[in-house]
Write an enzyme that holds these catalytic residues in place. Structure first.
Site, short mmCIF file in Angstrom:
data_model
loop_
_atom_site.label_atom_id
_atom_site.label_comp_id
_atom_site.label_asym_id
_atom_site.label_seq_id
_atom_site.Cartn_x
_atom_site.Cartn_y
_atom_site.Cartn_z
CE1 TYR A 240 26.99 109.62 27.30
CE2 TYR A 240 26.63 110.21 25.01
CZ TYR A 240 27.19 110.48 26.25
OH TYR A 240 27.94 111.61 26.41
CG ASN B 291 31.74 108.66 31.80
OD1 ASN B 291 31.34 109.18 32.82
ND2 ASN B 291 31.81 109.31 30.64
CG ASP C 145 29.86 88.26 35.36
OD1 ASP C 145 30.16 87.09 35.72
OD2 ASP C 145 28.95 88.49 34.54
CG HIS D 132 25.82 86.47 37.79
ND1 HIS D 132 25.84 85.15 37.45
CD2 HIS D 132 26.91 87.02 37.20
CE1 HIS D 132 26.87 84.90 36.67
NE2 HIS D 132 27.55 86.02 36.51
#
Lengths: 140, 140, 140, 140, 140, 140, 140, 140, 140, 140
Positions: free
Chosen positions: F112, F132, F64, F22
């Site tokens: 990043y 990304n 989530d 989680h």
């Protein structure tokens, strides 16, 4: 945990099931099987029964329709007065997914030999007599 | 399998329990705990509940009588309307072996922090809310 | 240290005893046995005697009732005028747990051969002559 | 086994003792010490007492004459009504080889801290209270 | 460095000597021996002579009194006009500890074969011809 | 290959997805992302696009719901005149399973930084700009 | 990603292709091939087809002109009424680079045997029947 | 870089050359040799020719004067109309250090067989036909 | 053994000397130095003296002419009435290759600190007081 | 060897170049660079010059157009009267592929610092002064 993957299956077990190919075999053994000595790869599922695991595995694992047998059991040793009732349970679980599945009975030492050539052995907490079973992977 | 050792405990888990010393802590986590990211050592017991494992572990594992707490739970987050009934079960299991055991409630992020310093995390298949528990090892 | 597990047994030894299956054999060797050359797995218990370890191991380790022998000893070499009195001690320890245990005597080089196929060798500090013993694991 | 090397010492322990240099420290701990969490290197001697091992080690191991202390013990915690009689035994063993050896008493958490910086921890089966000892290696 | 252990012996060499059992063999080879190809375990002592090492090793290492030979040398190849004077030195060193030690001369390729089965090869800087020697470990 | 598991997912990727807990995050990166330098664990899916993989992963992977965001994208750098149309595709795929999913836009270097703390980076063959994406694992 | 190297090829695959020498063989297998059991080295390209990969590999990989065959296929099993149309695709791809390439048909179990001796197996997501192919490396 | 050691030789190559013993063989192979499949140890020198490396190696490496041959070449295959002019270069380089060196010509498959038993294979960037050479190590 | 490389140098030591670059430092330590605790890489030369090794190493190893010092020694501790005569020997050996070499004296704990940052520690059998030396690698 | 990949590049180097991402840096160092101490990953190309390797690498490796510099050199140390003529060669090689490439000059210790953060260091046999170069990877 992931959706669609039964939570009883460990990550390493699922990885191994995915890596198996057509015709590769998995031994799901009882708690007393000499898995660590015999197995090429050993995965542990201490405390679980074979039916629980077999059912969960077959939700993902196709059986080999091209083989003369789809699963194998260890033949009752001559003179041993045992009726392996757990086999009925195995049969029911397998037939839900594969109604025509054929079983092969292997003499005890042939079963050990076959297990040495298997892709992996999944050792469980099963304590029923003659509770070991081999399943053969099919294609998708 | 060995006599006196509950069959639900895997060989690697028993080895780790033996290696733990006075004051070392074990996290027995629920199925969704980020064990593999947080734990210094991770042992898996997929498909089992915390009570099953806790009970089996406490047959072997002494709790630390010299500490101010013998086990720890994650405090219910403020505003979260949950009554973690599984705690009663934990309490009963622990009191069978340690009638005077004291619990410490840790705020959620303190609990994570504590887990990072623990000897090991045993991840289970438990799905009850607030099901994580830390136990502290005593002496024999 | 854990409750119920004799403190003379190291964590790695208990792990190995748990991993052994039905029919797997453990060599408990004397201090001069070429264990590191012969053994598939080697565990060390320097400074302890075989009886101390055998007694502790049998508190956990079931012997194989289905085999024609439950333990094996190295036959006295022809012409060697030795009476291995330590065997009586072994016999008493074993019979406390297994009153009907059968021994098999193996010729010296057969004993070495058998040891090569064993699951593990536990090398001890025992210095009594003919002090090596093989025990065969049973089921629970 | 080799001549001149006490048989209670395992091969890996002797290797580590040889590799230690001037000023490096060895913790010989009791059975409940959190050795596997704290130690940079851990060697196990399950089932043996500290005096047995200390005596054997000092047959080979020179203490550091240039240091202000040659060995260290964990100070009795304030309020703890314990008289660590085992210290007399340690003192006698050490004085046979080093009549002028000086001890340093370290507060409990200082002792743990010191142990983290030690070359290795040898965990034993010792159950006496305050049974941990640190020895500092000298030159030859 | 430790007391009683000659300082020319490296920690890994002493560990291996301790791990060897009754009947295990050690090859102490000259500088040109194909040790890394042949040896099951290889330890290096570059720059030292065989006599220096042999003498130091025999301070710790018992020879096998039950074997028909206690050490072995490589037979001078037919037609090779060499008188291996270093053998006298070996003989003197061995007889100080074992006055009745028997030598076995092995044909060159038998010597290589024997070396492949040895527990370990210790390669030295020895440059004398026919300077290789095998010693067989006894009991204590 | 197994039933229910999309065939584009490699065994090691599925194992890692199962091990995540989680709140753990997965970066699915484009082909030029410095994954091998930044990632704690790196899995490769050379030659596949992000949408193909994202779709397959979300068949198994719960997002989530307790977090303020379910996925994150890299904010367009100021002055960069790019309209990342691939984001619409991501949004559609995610909304099929999670209609209310919230996105968080992270400044390039924050992205990043976040990736360094992620559980794993899955590097793909995606060549779209700003391709990304980070997804956050939920509970089952 | 690098210039001139097709982006579908993973870094480890290119490394292996570079390490192969004259006459070494690569199996490019379908998704159900028992690659992990048979292969000396296994590289995975889950989700890609054989033609995609074959085409990309042949941009870099020279076929062996000195051999009697440049690639091999698995012969259709007798009685199996299949026309492996994918072979035409293979043939076209190969002939673009090697117009005179010769194929060798191997009986099913000969094909497995040959694969065991191959340098590596690249397992793909190909699901076409009889989709496995072996290519033999030439010189530059 | 070190004095006296040609800078073309890599550290791992020099280590291996030092570890080789009397009679051990080194294959210096051309760029297409199946070194990674055949070699017990493989060292790479991509981009260099055999003569460059052979010359540098022979500055350090003594050839075996006791053997019937000091180096070996692969015999030209019957019907192959090649004149391996590079052999003259090899011969000159070797004769500078060893004027009487003898060559052994090995049939192609004998050469492969011999290479499998060699201590190591050094693969180079050499592209001349029949450019492989085996050198046999002597004593100092 | 190889030509031009002193036989006292082990293969692993030569490999490390080759891998060192401009400005990297090597500690050649006495027998009691805590090398295994301090050193980033440790090489052993048990039983040899520092002068033997220093001389052999300098046949291959260039000192750093661009540094303010070419080698370093451990300053005599204040109050310690020792005249380290071995330093004259070091000085002579170094000056044969490097007539203008400059030494730097480092306070004891500075010397340890410097050693921790060194490329490697070569531990010897040297027993002279203040026998440790650091050499700094130059260019070729 | 493969088509399109320059034969001077080793398999491991190509693998690393492929794994590098946008903005990752590669140091191509001279023969005396302390690569093994500084580099996160080290690849060796003993005996080759930087221009040979740079030229071959740039056939595959795109430079980073989005960065303020595409490559970096070590600034001549103040007072050092050197004209690094090899830089002209570097500049020509780079401009063939990237006519507008910008260089960044870094002070000596900044260059070392930058190298520690680089993806990898490729150490060559280059002996020209100030011959080290850093190249920054772009996108495709």
């Amino acid at each position: 945990m992931l959706k669609k993957i039964p939570s009883i299956l460990s990550p390493i077990l699922v990885k191994i099931l995915m890596e198996m190919g057509h015709g590769d075999e998995l031994v799901i053994s009882d708690a007393n099987f000499p898995a660590e000595r015999i197995g090429q790869r050993v995965v542990r599922a201490d405390g679980h029964t074979v039916p629980e695991l077999l059912k969960a595995i077959l939700e993902l694992f196709p059986l080999d329709k091209y083989s003369e047998y789809q699963y194998a059991l260890m033949e009752v040793v001559k003179g041993d007065d045992v009726e392996p009732v757990i086999w009925n349970e195995y049969s029911e679980i397998i037939q839900q997914e594969h109604p025509d599945a054929q079983v092969k009975y292997m003499e005890r030492f042939d079963f050990y030999k076959q297990s040495e050539g298997a892709f992996a052995v999944l050792i469980t907490g099963e304590t029923a007599l003659y509770g070991n079973i081999i399943i053969k992977k099919g294609v998708i």
